[in-house]
Design an enzyme around this catalytic site. Structure first.
Site, PDB file in Angstrom:
ATOM      1  N   ASP A  37     -44.032 -30.875 -38.952  1.00 56.78           N
ATOM      2  CA  ASP A  37     -43.956 -30.838 -37.495  1.00 56.78           C
ATOM      3  C   ASP A  37     -45.294 -30.439 -36.870  1.00 56.78           C
ATOM      4  O   ASP A  37     -46.103 -29.747 -37.495  1.00 56.78           O
ATOM      5  CB  ASP A  37     -42.856 -29.843 -37.076  1.00 56.78           C
ATOM      6  CG  ASP A  37     -42.416 -30.049 -35.635  1.00 56.78           C
ATOM      7  OD1 ASP A  37     -42.694 -31.121 -35.057  1.00 56.78           O
ATOM      8  OD2 ASP A  37     -41.803 -29.117 -35.069  1.00 56.78           O
ATOM      9  N   ARG A  50     -50.598 -38.577 -28.833  1.00 53.25           N
ATOM     10  CA  ARG A  50     -49.706 -38.109 -29.898  1.00 53.25           C
ATOM     11  C   ARG A  50     -49.859 -38.902 -31.201  1.00 53.25           C
ATOM     12  O   ARG A  50     -49.866 -38.340 -32.294  1.00 53.25           O
ATOM     13  CB  ARG A  50     -48.253 -38.180 -29.430  1.00 53.25           C
ATOM     14  CG  ARG A  50     -47.913 -37.216 -28.305  1.00 53.25           C
ATOM     15  CD  ARG A  50     -46.466 -37.413 -27.869  1.00 53.25           C
ATOM     16  NE  ARG A  50     -45.553 -37.219 -28.987  1.00 53.25           N
ATOM     17  CZ  ARG A  50     -45.143 -36.021 -29.431  1.00 53.25           C
ATOM     18  NH1 ARG A  50     -45.540 -34.916 -28.822  1.00 53.25           N
ATOM     19  NH2 ARG A  50     -44.327 -35.944 -30.456  1.00 53.25           N
ATOM     20  N   SER A  82     -36.462 -38.243 -37.959  1.00 55.62           N
ATOM     21  CA  SER A  82     -35.061 -37.809 -37.854  1.00 55.62           C
ATOM     22  C   SER A  82     -34.237 -38.806 -37.052  1.00 55.62           C
ATOM     23  O   SER A  82     -34.790 -39.636 -36.320  1.00 55.62           O
ATOM     24  CB  SER A  82     -34.986 -36.434 -37.175  1.00 55.62           C
ATOM     25  OG  SER A  82     -35.240 -36.567 -35.787  1.00 55.62           O
ATOM     26  N   ASN A  85     -35.164 -38.612 -33.607  1.00 60.79           N
ATOM     27  CA  ASN A  85     -36.489 -39.145 -33.255  1.00 60.79           C
ATOM     28  C   ASN A  85     -36.416 -40.577 -32.701  1.00 60.79           C
ATOM     29  O   ASN A  85     -37.357 -41.046 -32.051  1.00 60.79           O
ATOM     30  CB  ASN A  85     -37.463 -39.101 -34.446  1.00 60.79           C
ATOM     31  CG  ASN A  85     -37.912 -37.700 -34.821  1.00 60.79           C
ATOM     32  OD1 ASN A  85     -38.262 -37.436 -35.978  1.00 60.79           O
ATOM     33  ND2 ASN A  85     -37.920 -36.768 -33.863  1.00 60.79           N
TER      34      ASN A  85
HETATM   35  C1  IPE Z   1     -38.223 -32.458 -36.849  1.00 60.78           C
HETATM   36  O1  IPE Z   1     -39.209 -32.350 -35.886  1.00 60.78           O
HETATM   37  C2  IPE Z   1     -38.180 -33.853 -37.400  1.00 60.78           C
HETATM   38  C3  IPE Z   1     -39.288 -34.230 -38.253  1.00 60.78           C
HETATM   39  C4  IPE Z   1     -40.261 -33.450 -38.627  1.00 60.78           C
HETATM   40  C5  IPE Z   1     -39.265 -35.583 -38.741  1.00 60.78           C
HETATM   41  P1  IPE Z   1     -38.888 -32.562 -34.346  1.00 60.78           P
HETATM   42  O2  IPE Z   1     -40.162 -32.382 -33.622  1.00 60.78           O
HETATM   43  O3  IPE Z   1     -38.189 -33.849 -34.141  1.00 60.78           O
HETATM   44  O4  IPE Z   1     -37.863 -31.382 -34.052  1.00 60.78           O
HETATM   45  P2  IPE Z   1     -37.592 -30.547 -32.722  1.00 60.78           P
HETATM   46  O5  IPE Z   1     -37.357 -31.538 -31.615  1.00 60.78           O
HETATM   47  O6  IPE Z   1     -38.798 -29.717 -32.452  1.00 60.78           O
HETATM   48  O7  IPE Z   1     -36.411 -29.705 -33.042  1.00 60.78           O
HETATM   49  C1  IPE Z   2     -43.727 -34.350 -36.275  1.00 64.50           C
HETATM   50  O1  IPE Z   2     -44.580 -34.080 -35.214  1.00 64.50           O
HETATM   51  C2  IPE Z   2     -43.591 -35.833 -36.567  1.00 64.50           C
HETATM   52  C3  IPE Z   2     -42.281 -36.388 -36.238  1.00 64.50           C
HETATM   53  C4  IPE Z   2     -41.280 -35.714 -35.780  1.00 64.50           C
HETATM   54  C5  IPE Z   2     -42.122 -37.812 -36.420  1.00 64.50           C
HETATM   55  P1  IPE Z   2     -44.103 -34.159 -33.719  1.00 64.50           P
HETATM   56  O2  IPE Z   2     -44.290 -35.559 -33.240  1.00 64.50           O
HETATM   57  O3  IPE Z   2     -42.732 -33.638 -33.569  1.00 64.50           O
HETATM   58  O4  IPE Z   2     -45.148 -33.217 -33.012  1.00 64.50           O
HETATM   59  P2  IPE Z   2     -44.828 -32.095 -31.933  1.00 64.50           P
HETATM   60  O5  IPE Z   2     -43.752 -31.232 -32.490  1.00 64.50           O
HETATM   61  O6  IPE Z   2     -44.400 -32.806 -30.685  1.00 64.50           O
HETATM   62  O7  IPE Z   2     -46.115 -31.362 -31.761  1.00 64.50           O
HETATM   63 MG    MG Z   3     -41.978 -31.802 -33.278  1.00 64.64          MG
END
Ligand code: IPE
Ligand code: IPE
Ligand code: MG
Length: 271
Positions: A37, A50, A82, A85
């Protein structure tokens, strides 16, 4: 060439020393699962978009996979995408899928050379066809590899996993293959997408969030948790070693009493 030699060509002597140190100081977790994450925040902190964070995150995946295999981890599960996602902006989702295809194309050969078996858990049917094809081909190619299993959780959620297990178990009950009274923890575990894997010993979450975000809900019952504030694109092997060291310092009790208490109690009982 033995399996340990395959990646050691590029490995620095200091890194090899750190891995030897870890192996000598305690047990290496059999199964490490990682909630990768913080890609978006990593990019934002650099004034970038991003997706730049997701791209940078691929280098961490490569480094952690290689280091985990070298140090002796047998199962590495990476939470890459996820179920929830799918609700992100369309452009981000398609960029992530494209990145997955590119990474599979560029990395599968190396995984294979390093004797790493690729598997996946999640609703793979929901992935775009090209993604699915690349994934299936990589899984097929590496199917007999033995050194470490790298499992990608894609379109995965713990609630999806439990739901599909319940659905398959119900079908067996309906077909008369299984009695409701026979359903227990082992039967449920055998119907989860992780049936062929041990439960994770250690779950690492990067970026400081203190939650599981629907990852391996059943399987994490007794996992040790390690959370670091480091964003995923900055998470490299030295922090993996720190997480393993932290794991080695824990006492896993599984609801029982520590073993030295058991000895003390039995000597008291004998008096
Ligand atoms: C968890 O991260 C899912 C993955 C790392 C693939 P998210 O960024 O989706 O989770 P939340 O929204 O912070 O709980
Ligand atoms: C994790 O990083 C990757 C996925 C969930 C696919 P994020 O995209 O959730 O990054 P943050 O949490 O918004 O910084
Ligand atoms: Mg995240």
């Amino acid at each position: 060439m033995n399996t340990e030699d395959r990646t050691s060509q590029q490995q620095s002597p200091e890194d090899k020393e750190k891995q030897d140190f870890l192996r000598n100081r305690g047990v290496i977790p059999l199964h490490i699962a990682v909630i990768m994450d913080g890609n978006g925040r990593w990019a934002k902190s650099r004034g970038s978009v991003r997706i730049a964070g997701h791209k940078a995150g691929v280098d961490s995946v490569k480094d952690i996979t290689e280091a985990a295999a070298q140090v002796g981890v047998r199962h590495l599960t990476l939470y890459a995408f996820s179920t929830e996602n799918w609700g992100r902006p369309k452009g981000e989702v398609s960029a992530l899928m494209k990145l997955l295809v590119q990474s599979l194309r560029s990395e599968t050969r190396k995984l294979h050379e390093n004797d790493i078996k690729l598997t996946s858990i999640g609703e793979i049917d929901r992935l775009p066809p090209t993604c699915r094809r690349e994934l299936e081909e990589a899984i097929e190619l590496t199917t007999d590899n033995k050194r470490m299993e790298l499992c990608l959780a894609l379109s995965y959620s713990g609630r999806w996993d439990i739901s599909q297990a319940v659905s398959r178990i119900s079908q067996k009950v309906k077909d008369g293959i299984l009695c409701p009274e026979e359903i227990n923890g082992d039967i449920i575990a055998d119907h989860l997408s992780t049936a062929d894997m041990p439960d994770p010993d250690l779950i690492i979450r990067t970026s400081g969030e203190l939650r599981l975000s629907n990852f391996l809900l059943w399987q994490s019952a007794y996992s040790e948790l390690y959370v670091t504030n480091t964003y995923w694109p900055d998470f490299r092997r030295d922090e993996l070693y720190e997480a393993i060291e932290s794991y080695q310092n824990r006492e896993r009790r599984f609801g029982k009493v520590p073993s030295h208490f058991e000895l003390e109690e039995s000597s008291v009982a004998m008096r």
